[in-house]
Design an enzyme around this catalytic site. Structure first.
Site, PDB file in Angstrom:
ATOM      1  CE  LYS A 201      42.844  39.904  46.415  1.00 51.90           C
ATOM      2  NZ  LYS A 201      41.499  39.666  46.947  1.00 51.90           N
TER       3      LYS A 201
ATOM      4  CG  ASP B 201      35.427  39.282  66.421  1.00 47.34           C
ATOM      5  OD1 ASP B 201      35.070  39.766  67.524  1.00 47.34           O
ATOM      6  OD2 ASP B 201      34.806  38.378  65.847  1.00 47.34           O
TER       7      ASP B 201
ATOM      8  CB  THR C 206      38.184  51.443  47.139  1.00 43.81           C
ATOM      9  OG1 THR C 206      38.017  50.042  47.032  1.00 43.81           O
ATOM     10  CG2 THR C 206      39.647  51.781  47.216  1.00 43.81           C
TER      11      THR C 206
ATOM     12  NE  ARG D  69      37.248  41.957  37.817  1.00 46.39           N
ATOM     13  CZ  ARG D  69      36.474  43.004  38.073  1.00 46.39           C
ATOM     14  NH1 ARG D  69      35.243  43.018  37.626  1.00 46.39           N
ATOM     15  NH2 ARG D  69      36.929  44.013  38.791  1.00 46.39           N
TER      16      ARG D  69
HETATM   17  O1  C5P Z   1      39.655  41.909  39.037  1.00 48.87           O
HETATM   18  P1  C5P Z   1      40.342  42.996  39.779  1.00 48.87           P
HETATM   19  O2  C5P Z   1      41.777  43.254  39.314  1.00 48.87           O
HETATM   20  O3  C5P Z   1      39.537  44.258  39.869  1.00 48.87           O
HETATM   21  O4  C5P Z   1      40.480  42.400  41.272  1.00 48.87           O
HETATM   22  C1  C5P Z   1      41.048  43.133  42.299  1.00 48.87           C
HETATM   23  C2  C5P Z   1      41.095  42.321  43.538  1.00 48.87           C
HETATM   24  O5  C5P Z   1      41.515  43.174  44.598  1.00 48.87           O
HETATM   25  C3  C5P Z   1      39.762  41.728  43.975  1.00 48.87           C
HETATM   26  O6  C5P Z   1      40.044  40.491  44.636  1.00 48.87           O
HETATM   27  C4  C5P Z   1      39.213  42.747  44.946  1.00 48.87           C
HETATM   28  O7  C5P Z   1      38.378  42.203  45.911  1.00 48.87           O
HETATM   29  C5  C5P Z   1      40.500  43.276  45.576  1.00 48.87           C
HETATM   30  N1  C5P Z   1      40.405  44.636  46.110  1.00 48.87           N
HETATM   31  C6  C5P Z   1      40.056  45.738  45.353  1.00 48.87           C
HETATM   32  N2  C5P Z   1      39.997  46.979  45.892  1.00 48.87           N
HETATM   33  C7  C5P Z   1      40.291  47.161  47.159  1.00 48.87           C
HETATM   34  C8  C5P Z   1      40.663  46.079  47.951  1.00 48.87           C
HETATM   35  C9  C5P Z   1      40.709  44.817  47.378  1.00 48.87           C
HETATM   36  O8  C5P Z   1      39.795  45.611  44.172  1.00 48.87           O
HETATM   37  N3  C5P Z   1      40.279  48.388  47.653  1.00 48.87           N
END
Ligand code: C5P
Length: 238
Positions: free
Chosen positions: A33, A65, A122, A214
């Protein structure tokens, strides 16, 4: 694994960091992603470099948009030959339909990228809906209605919590994809997401794709951690 349904969030600032991370996986074909942070920093060149290595890409730019602008923007994104893109469902059914039209025009008969919708971020909660946005329905009902709107517009699925996957599949359709972040291994040290789920739980909760950042990118051994996530979510790792 070209069939990977584990989408690794490349939340890095620079091209060099991304390439150093991808190098660890040697010839492994991943699904990654690319979000705003990386795309705004490194641009289309980054997409090309990742594609050259044979990885699939979810380009997470969350378009929102007027329909005509979203259509034109999606036409451009489709030319990048990415595999998944997204929009905000709050932009309306007309805007989401325009996104699909733009993608179809841009991919010129090739397979169009999957297009999914973000429902309620979220980071929003009932209080913000009520007090700032003047949306007085239950947050869970808003998520479901916006998922239904996305389906009506012809989108392929939504980003949601694994905990929402089942209710979305039951109400919007089994084939309507749920792409779910908020994933952690039980042993994980990173824990700033509010409601987290393991890959095994996400599988049981019927998530179609999981987004993992992460937990993999900051692991001491990202390749082994990826394999563990894969085994839990997709089964045997060959
Ligand atoms: O590091 P981590 O596993 O928390 O990353 C989750 C990824 O998913 C990040 O790129 C974050 O921006 C994205 N994301 C999220 N929660 C959402 C939508 C997208 O954590 N509701």
């Amino acid at each position: 694994m070209s069939d990977s349904r584990i989408c690794i969030a490349l939340d890095f600032q620079t091209k060099d960091e991304v390439l150093e991370f991808l190098d660890k996986f040697k010839d492994e074909k991943l699904f990654v992603k690319v979000g705003m942070e990386l795309f705004y920093g490194e641009g289309i060149e980054m997409i090309k470099l990742i594609k050259e290595r044979g990885h699939k890409i979810f380009l997470d730019l969350k378009l929102h948009d007027i329909p005509n602008t979203v259509k034109s923007a999606m036409k451009q994104l489709a030319k990048l030959d990415v595999d998944m893109v997204n929009v905000h469902a709050s932009g309306s059914i007309a805007m989401m339909k325009a996104a699909i039209d733009g993608l179809n025009e841009g991919c010129k008969g090739d397979k169009r990228p999957l297009c999914i919708a973000v429902t309620c971020l979220t980071s929003l909660d009932q209080e913000v809906l009520d007090d700032e946005l003047l949306i007085h329905e239950e947050l869970s009902d808003v998520v479901l209605q916006w998922a239904q709107n996305a389906k009506e517009a012809g989108l392929d699925g939504v980003v949601c919590s694994p905990l929402e996957s089942m209710v979305i599949h039951e109400n919007v359709g089994k084939d309507f994809l749920t792409v779910t972040p908020g994933i952690r291994l039980a042993s994980d040290s990173v824990n700033d997401q509010k409601r987290v789920t393991t890959p095994a739980m996400a599988k049981d909760l019927t998530s179609d794709y999981i987004v993992v950042g992460r937990t993999i990118t900051r692991a001491s051994n990202p390749v082994e951690t990826y394999k563990e996530v894969y085994r839990q979510f997709q089964g045997e790792y060959k």
